[in-house]
Write a protein that holds these residues in place. Structure first.
Motif, PDB file in Angstrom:
ATOM      1  N   GLU A  41       0.826  -1.205   0.000  1.00 14.35           N
ATOM      2  CA  GLU A  41       0.000   0.000   0.000  1.00 14.35           C
ATOM      3  C   GLU A  41       0.859   1.255   0.000  1.00 14.35           C
ATOM      4  OE1 GLU A  41      -2.766  -0.081   3.183  1.00 14.35           O
ATOM      5  OE2 GLU A  41      -3.873  -1.827   2.425  1.00 14.35           O
ATOM      6  N   GLN A  42       2.044   1.186   0.596  1.00 10.83           N
ATOM      7  CA  GLN A  42       2.949   2.333   0.635  1.00 10.83           C
ATOM      8  C   GLN A  42       3.822   2.360  -0.622  1.00 10.83           C
ATOM      9  OE1 GLN A  42       3.168   4.769   3.009  1.00 10.83           O
ATOM     10  NE2 GLN A  42       1.388   3.845   4.017  1.00 10.83           N
ATOM     11  N   PRO A  43       4.176   3.548  -1.114  1.00 10.10           N
ATOM     12  CA  PRO A  43       5.060   3.623  -2.284  1.00 10.10           C
ATOM     13  C   PRO A  43       6.482   3.216  -1.921  1.00 10.10           C
ATOM     14  CG  PRO A  43       4.677   5.814  -1.401  1.00 10.10           C
ATOM     15  CD  PRO A  43       3.771   4.889  -0.637  1.00 10.10           C
ATOM     16  N   PHE A  44       7.206   2.724  -2.921  1.00  9.00           N
ATOM     17  CA  PHE A  44       8.600   2.354  -2.722  1.00  9.00           C
ATOM     18  C   PHE A  44       9.456   3.605  -2.825  1.00  9.00           C
ATOM     19  CE2 PHE A  44      12.715   0.743  -4.456  1.00  9.00           C
ATOM     20  CZ  PHE A  44      13.092   0.015  -3.347  1.00  9.00           C
ATOM     21  N   GLN A  45      10.151   3.958  -1.722  1.00  4.80           N
ATOM     22  CA  GLN A  45      11.009   5.144  -1.667  1.00  4.80           C
ATOM     23  C   GLN A  45      12.412   4.672  -1.301  1.00  4.80           C
ATOM     24  OE1 GLN A  45       8.085   7.202   1.089  1.00  4.80           O
ATOM     25  NE2 GLN A  45       8.646   8.940  -0.212  1.00  4.80           N
ATOM     26  N   LYS A  46      13.204   4.427  -2.320  1.00  5.38           N
ATOM     27  CA  LYS A  46      14.472   3.728  -2.133  1.00  5.38           C
ATOM     28  C   LYS A  46      15.422   4.461  -1.213  1.00  5.38           C
ATOM     29  CE  LYS A  46      17.886   1.190  -4.844  1.00  5.38           C
ATOM     30  NZ  LYS A  46      18.280   0.760  -6.207  1.00  5.38           N
ATOM     31  N   TYR A  47      15.526   5.793  -1.336  1.00  5.67           N
ATOM     32  CA  TYR A  47      16.542   6.530  -0.605  1.00  5.67           C
ATOM     33  C   TYR A  47      15.977   7.440   0.481  1.00  5.67           C
ATOM     34  CZ  TYR A  47      19.501   4.797  -4.337  1.00  5.67           C
ATOM     35  OH  TYR A  47      20.168   3.985  -5.215  1.00  5.67           O
ATOM     36  N   SER A  48      14.718   7.256   0.832  1.00  3.76           N
ATOM     37  CA  SER A  48      14.133   7.973   1.961  1.00  3.76           C
ATOM     38  C   SER A  48      14.101   7.021   3.156  1.00  3.76           C
ATOM     39  CB  SER A  48      12.710   8.426   1.625  1.00  3.76           C
ATOM     40  OG  SER A  48      12.021   8.818   2.798  1.00  3.76           O
ATOM     41  N   PRO A  49      14.887   7.279   4.215  1.00  2.56           N
ATOM     42  CA  PRO A  49      14.949   6.319   5.321  1.00  2.56           C
ATOM     43  C   PRO A  49      13.577   5.979   5.901  1.00  2.56           C
ATOM     44  CG  PRO A  49      16.715   7.918   5.517  1.00  2.56           C
ATOM     45  CD  PRO A  49      15.831   8.398   4.402  1.00  2.56           C
ATOM     46  N   LEU A  50      12.799   6.991   6.255  1.00  4.92           N
ATOM     47  CA  LEU A  50      11.496   6.704   6.846  1.00  4.92           C
ATOM     48  C   LEU A  50      10.535   6.123   5.810  1.00  4.92           C
ATOM     49  CD1 LEU A  50      10.997   9.791   9.194  1.00  4.92           C
ATOM     50  CD2 LEU A  50      11.662   7.459   9.807  1.00  4.92           C
ATOM     51  N   GLY A  51      10.576   6.672   4.595  1.00  8.88           N
ATOM     52  CA  GLY A  51       9.711   6.143   3.544  1.00  8.88           C
ATOM     53  C   GLY A  51      10.038   4.704   3.218  1.00  8.88           C
ATOM     54  N   ARG A  52      11.326   4.358   3.234  1.00  9.07           N
ATOM     55  CA  ARG A  52      11.733   2.990   2.947  1.00  9.07           C
ATOM     56  C   ARG A  52      11.243   2.027   4.020  1.00  9.07           C
ATOM     57  NH1 ARG A  52      15.762   0.505  -0.369  1.00  9.07           N
ATOM     58  NH2 ARG A  52      15.458  -1.735  -0.050  1.00  9.07           N
ATOM     59  N   ALA A 101      25.240  -2.507   4.022  1.00 10.83           N
ATOM     60  CA  ALA A 101      24.826  -1.424   3.124  1.00 10.83           C
ATOM     61  C   ALA A 101      24.111  -0.321   3.895  1.00 10.83           C
ATOM     62  CB  ALA A 101      23.926  -1.986   2.027  1.00 10.83           C
ATOM     63  N   ILE A 102      23.208  -0.703   4.799  1.00 12.34           N
ATOM     64  CA  ILE A 102      22.474   0.288   5.576  1.00 12.34           C
ATOM     65  C   ILE A 102      23.428   1.050   6.494  1.00 12.34           C
ATOM     66  CG2 ILE A 102      20.664   0.620   7.301  1.00 12.34           C
ATOM     67  CD1 ILE A 102      19.278  -1.873   6.111  1.00 12.34           C
ATOM     68  N   SER A 103      24.422   0.341   7.040  1.00  8.72           N
ATOM     69  CA  SER A 103      25.396   1.007   7.904  1.00  8.72           C
ATOM     70  C   SER A 103      26.173   2.077   7.152  1.00  8.72           C
ATOM     71  CB  SER A 103      26.358  -0.031   8.495  1.00  8.72           C
ATOM     72  OG  SER A 103      25.678  -0.902   9.373  1.00  8.72           O
ATOM     73  N   GLU A 104      26.527   1.777   5.884  1.00  9.66           N
ATOM     74  CA  GLU A 104      27.208   2.784   5.064  1.00  9.66           C
ATOM     75  C   GLU A 104      26.333   4.028   4.910  1.00  9.66           C
ATOM     76  OE1 GLU A 104      30.190   2.738   3.390  1.00  9.66           O
ATOM     77  OE2 GLU A 104      30.852   0.767   4.083  1.00  9.66           O
ATOM     78  N   GLU A 105      25.048   3.805   4.676  1.00  5.49           N
ATOM     79  CA  GLU A 105      24.119   4.925   4.481  1.00  5.49           C
ATOM     80  C   GLU A 105      23.945   5.716   5.778  1.00  5.49           C
ATOM     81  OE1 GLU A 105      21.573   7.226   2.014  1.00  5.49           O
ATOM     82  OE2 GLU A 105      23.087   5.698   1.577  1.00  5.49           O
ATOM     83  N   LEU A 106      23.857   5.023   6.904  1.00  3.61           N
ATOM     84  CA  LEU A 106      23.709   5.705   8.184  1.00  3.61           C
ATOM     85  C   LEU A 106      24.931   6.572   8.486  1.00  3.61           C
ATOM     86  CD1 LEU A 106      22.201   2.818  10.349  1.00  3.61           C
ATOM     87  CD2 LEU A 106      21.023   4.875   9.584  1.00  3.61           C
TER      88      LEU A 106
END
Length: 435
Positions: free
Chosen positions: A61-72, A130-135
């Motif tokens: 139901e939610q859109p896919f937001q690849k680079y938005s932390p909360l949206g993802r 991968a997530i750690s790199e982004e954080l």
């Protein structure tokens, strides 16, 4: 056995595995996300497919937001809810989770534990790395440290909770041990490319006639995702350096998303550059697209080598074309490229310079270019037989769900892989040396 093969990304080789499992008598529900943009396999039943195979696209139901932390996170939780409802409605004996994002996996594994649902984690990426790199890029030190610890514990919990794990490389098993996990339930099965679907094709074909100018250009093709683990500007740098060295190069990129837009913005400063930018191509056109290239290019950033093994290299080998990789030399995919006499250099200007030197040598010798491509295809044929690969997956599935009767139509153990003869490819290579 009733198997849910859930490949979030919808790639080629999991679909091939599903079809082979069905040919052996299993019932397979092949599930994928409609919202994730990538190169897709054949994700619908064909005239040759059994009724024991079905395809189930899922949409959150939610859109896919690849680079938005909360949206993802919101998307992944929403997707997990849809996924869990599908599992309840279809009641598979076993769920295979492949390419599934981490927060969706974490939600699923909790539900699976409550419902005693056997499931197999087919682990393609170390998401917590991968997530750690982004954080680390987005947050100050203490907050990033806390976030890294959280996602590492989350992924360790997923691995620990899975009934069985198939990892795509020994590097994963080593990571699990560093996380303090036992690995008795882990089997390593490397990825592959479908030899029946990706075969060497003539350089001039229906796809090239539609998308590329005729002539003697040196075609450098990148096809696949351009995400945070890739630097798209390396492709532009490779093109400019090849042109400066006197090579008649054309860059062809088939991708979607932020990466190709970054590349487009850079290249538009020089509109005269020979470039063809395309969206992801249909699965049926992939062999001709790969065959139209003189060189297939892959890139990977140094930090990403800790959590990613690019499978596009395997498709490049199956296509029978020389491969140029700008990536860390210790990545397992780099070893595959070198085994096929391709080029591997660091993802830097230094690596680009070395790659251009390699291109010039092959450009002078079309027979050598042909031999490099042929060696890659031969390597693929020794490793990618779907029969032995499915034997190994079946053994893991029987361990995941013990007591399930053998399906009818099971081939004899050790049966040779079922391979179709490769399409005959016309001579190709790097054409004539530029005077």
């Amino acid at each position: 056995m009733r198997i849910q093969m859930h490949d979030f990304s919808g790639h080629l080789f999991p679909a091939e595995l599903s079809r082979e499992l069905v040919a052996r008598g299993h019932f397979v529900d092949h599930v994928y996300s409609t919202q994730y943009a990538s190169g897709k396999g054949t994700l619908e039943r064909t005239a040759d497919d059994s009724e024991r195979l079905r395809f189930s696209p899922l949409t959150a139901e939610q859109p896919f937001q690849k680079y938005s932390p909360l949206g993802r996170v919101r998307f992944e939780r929403s997707y997990a809810a849809v996924w869990q409802e599908h599992v309840r409605a279809t009641a598979p004996d076993c769920v295979v989770a492949c390419n599934m994002p981490l927060f969706a996996l974490d939600a699923f594994r909790r539900t699976a534990a409550r419902r005693k649902q056997p499931w197999l984690l087919w682990h393609q990426d170390l998401f917590s790395n991968a997530i750690s790199e982004e954080l680390s890029r987005r947050l100050p030190g203490p907050a990033a440290l806390g976030g890294r610890d959280l996602v590492r514990r989350m992924e360790a919990g997923v691995v620990r909770s899975a009934t069985q794990v198939v990892a795509i490389g020994e590097e994963f098993r080593q990571a699990y041990r560093l996380w303090g996990l036992t690995t008795d339930h882990v089997t390593v099965i490397p990825n592959w490319a479908p030899l029946d679907e990706i075969t060497p094709r003539p350089r001039e074909n229906a796809w090239s006639a539609q998308h590329l100018p005729a002539g003697e250009e040196l075609r450098l093709l990148y096809a696949g995702t351009l995400g945070r683990k890739h630097n798209p500007l390396l492709l532009a740098g490779l093109l400019r350096s090849a042109l400066a060295a006197g090579l008649p190069a054309r860059l062809i990129v088939a991708s979607e998303g932020d990466g190709i837009e970054m590349l487009r913005e850079d290249l538009c400063r020089e509109p005269q550059l020979p470039v063809t930018l395309l969206p992801f191509q249909p699965a049926a056109e992939l062999p001709d697209m790969l065959g139209s290239a003189d060189v297939l290019v892959t890139i990977l950033e140094p930090g990403a080598s800790r959590f990613s093994i690019p499978s596009k290299v395997l498709s490049s080998l199956a296509a029978g074309r020389p491969v140029l990789g700008l990536m860390p030399e210790d990545n397992p995919a780099a070893a595959d490229i070198r085994a096929a006499d391709g080029f591997v250099g660091p993802p830097t200007d230094f690596g680009i310079a070395g790659g251009v030197g390699w291109l010039r040598r092959l450009h002078r010798d079309p027979a050598a270019a042909q031999a490099v491509g042929d060696k890659g295809r031969a390597l693929a044929e020794t490793r990618f037989g779907i029969g032995p690969i499915t034997d190994r997956f079946e053994a893991v599935l029987r361990t995941t769900v013990p007591g399930i009767p053998e399906p009818e139509g099971q081939p004899e153990a050790g049966a040779a892989p079922r391979l179709r003869p490769a399409h005959a490819a016309s001579p190709r290579g790097f054409l004539r040396k530029v005077s």
